[in-house]
Design an enzyme around this catalytic site. Sequence first.
Site, short mmCIF file in Angstrom:
data_model
loop_
_atom_site.label_atom_id
_atom_site.label_comp_id
_atom_site.label_asym_id
_atom_site.label_seq_id
_atom_site.Cartn_x
_atom_site.Cartn_y
_atom_site.Cartn_z
N PHE A 8 0.84 -1.20 0.00
CA PHE A 8 0.00 0.00 0.00
C PHE A 8 0.87 1.25 0.00
O PHE A 8 0.66 2.20 0.76
CB PHE A 8 -0.97 -0.02 1.20
N THR A 92 3.90 -4.56 -4.37
CA THR A 92 4.99 -4.33 -3.42
C THR A 92 6.25 -3.94 -4.21
O THR A 92 6.31 -4.13 -5.43
CB THR A 92 5.28 -5.61 -2.58
N LYS A 121 8.30 -5.85 -10.96
CA LYS A 121 9.18 -6.40 -12.01
C LYS A 121 9.98 -7.61 -11.57
O LYS A 121 10.26 -8.50 -12.36
CB LYS A 121 10.17 -5.32 -12.46
N GLY A 150 4.97 1.85 -17.18
CA GLY A 150 3.86 2.60 -16.59
C GLY A 150 2.67 2.70 -17.52
O GLY A 150 2.06 1.69 -17.88
N GLY A 203 13.31 14.17 -7.53
CA GLY A 203 12.62 12.93 -7.16
C GLY A 203 12.56 11.89 -8.27
O GLY A 203 11.87 10.88 -8.15
N GLU A 206 16.68 7.78 -7.23
CA GLU A 206 16.82 7.43 -5.82
C GLU A 206 18.17 7.93 -5.28
O GLU A 206 19.06 8.28 -6.06
CB GLU A 206 16.77 5.90 -5.65
N LYS A 221 12.89 -4.83 -17.35
CA LYS A 221 11.74 -4.61 -18.23
C LYS A 221 11.96 -5.31 -19.57
O LYS A 221 11.02 -5.89 -20.14
CB LYS A 221 11.53 -3.11 -18.44
N GLY A 313 4.98 6.58 -12.02
CA GLY A 313 4.10 7.53 -11.32
C GLY A 313 2.88 6.83 -10.79
O GLY A 313 2.49 5.76 -11.26
#
Lengths: 340, 164
Positions: A8, A92, A121, A150, A203, A206, A221, A313
């Site tokens: 979540f 997750t 992934k 995405g 942002g 990381e 991917k 996103g």
Amino acid sequence: MDVFIAGFGVVGQGITEVIRDKQELFIKHFGEKVRIVGAFDTKSLALDPSGLDPDELLKRKDSLGKVGKDEVSDDIVKLLQDTEYDLLLEVTPTNIKDGGAGYMHIHTALSAGRHVATSNKGPLALKFRELTELAERNRVHLRYEASVGGAMPVINLSRELLMGEEIASMRGILNGTCNFILHRMKEERFSFQFALREAQELGYAETDPSYDIDGIDSACKLAILANAIFDRDVTYADVSRTGIRGISEEAVALAAEHKQVIRLIGEVSKEKLEVAPRLVPAGHPLSIGGTLNIAQLLTDLAGDVTVVGRGAGRMETASALLSDILAILKNGETRRDAKR
Amino acid sequence: MKVNVDLSLMDMPGQLIRALEPISANNGNVIGVIHDHEAIVGGRITVNVTFEVHSDLALENILATWKENDVIMIKMDAVFESYPLQYLLVGDISSKEIESLTHGMESMEGLASMDIRITGSLTSGSRAAMVTGRVTRHGSLETVEQFFRQHADNGGYMLIRGLE
């Protein structure tokens, strides 16, 4: 259809909002609601067979930092086996070492005869065949549009709308962070380090950016695309991979003198499986800037088919998950229907 | 085989079609036509035509038909198809390595042209070199790529390939 949300964080909250807001669509097209009957994060669990209130879940996560009132069970496997639901939304975080908890969640749900839609992934980049075969054996759907690109619908486009085409190859930009860095190096003449720092401040990258800039994310991917579209049997480790760390200002400037830009390109066909920086002619579809993702499919009848979209996103990933929920509603029976 | 010819035609309607018809009649493919209406000499104009034919016999048939039809061929060149190559080398690339790459490429069969442009500091160890060129056989591209890959691996610098 009843769904259980595993994870979540940003994506889990995004898909909860979408499920809340699209009830009219579900009823109009499929004559049924989509209810959230369970959700867990690292700290807590929310469970109600009659349906949870999405607003309550979101509000609790926002104010208390947890989705549920109860502590999350130590035995997640038992929870996912015993709870009544039709579809597991597995969102997750990715673990590329062994698939992590995501692999266990997906494996358990499929084994228990539940459909799965995931943005994760790791399990797919490492154990694609095992999981897809498990889904087939249990006659349930495993869908993963959200795991690549995405909101760029490359998997469903290739497997469904372009089903009649022979797809010879796919080339694309699969990581928005690298594209942003390379774009800024060219446009602003920034050094690699400076452009990376900017990406971190905004942002896009990381604190430890290696997952993006060393091409690991793109390789994951690409492995998923190789398995899903080209029917190959590969893992992320099979991808020949070069990242963008070594790219200098001189290299970017020299490429520009020759009307070229440098982009981190993933390329897959029956023979190729590679992520590497490439020279792309300025103005070519693959020379796009910013954080966009793009995939160019070479087909036998339609020629080049190009699809562009935001690669990451909250709502972009939720959009891809929604497309999978709708496909399951459209193509498959819910678990309870199958039982009848 | 690609062929480029300069043809002298009577400046009258229908003459260009008369010149091009034998090409398609012999399964050839017209790639380009440059037709200069301004330069009329002795009632004739010059047209440059590039076309593709699959055999010497087809070419002979086309030339014979032109002769019969009063289409005068002023000049003919065979145009060899060539394929572009492009590599960007990034990192610590010594002058000796550049020399070795140049010699290696020059001795390679099928190389039609090559250019190397280098930027960066000789002392900082950070340089970039753009290699551009053409080869006359598609198969040579793989040989060239292997050559550059091997050099980059041994030299410890980055190789960025063109998007062929």
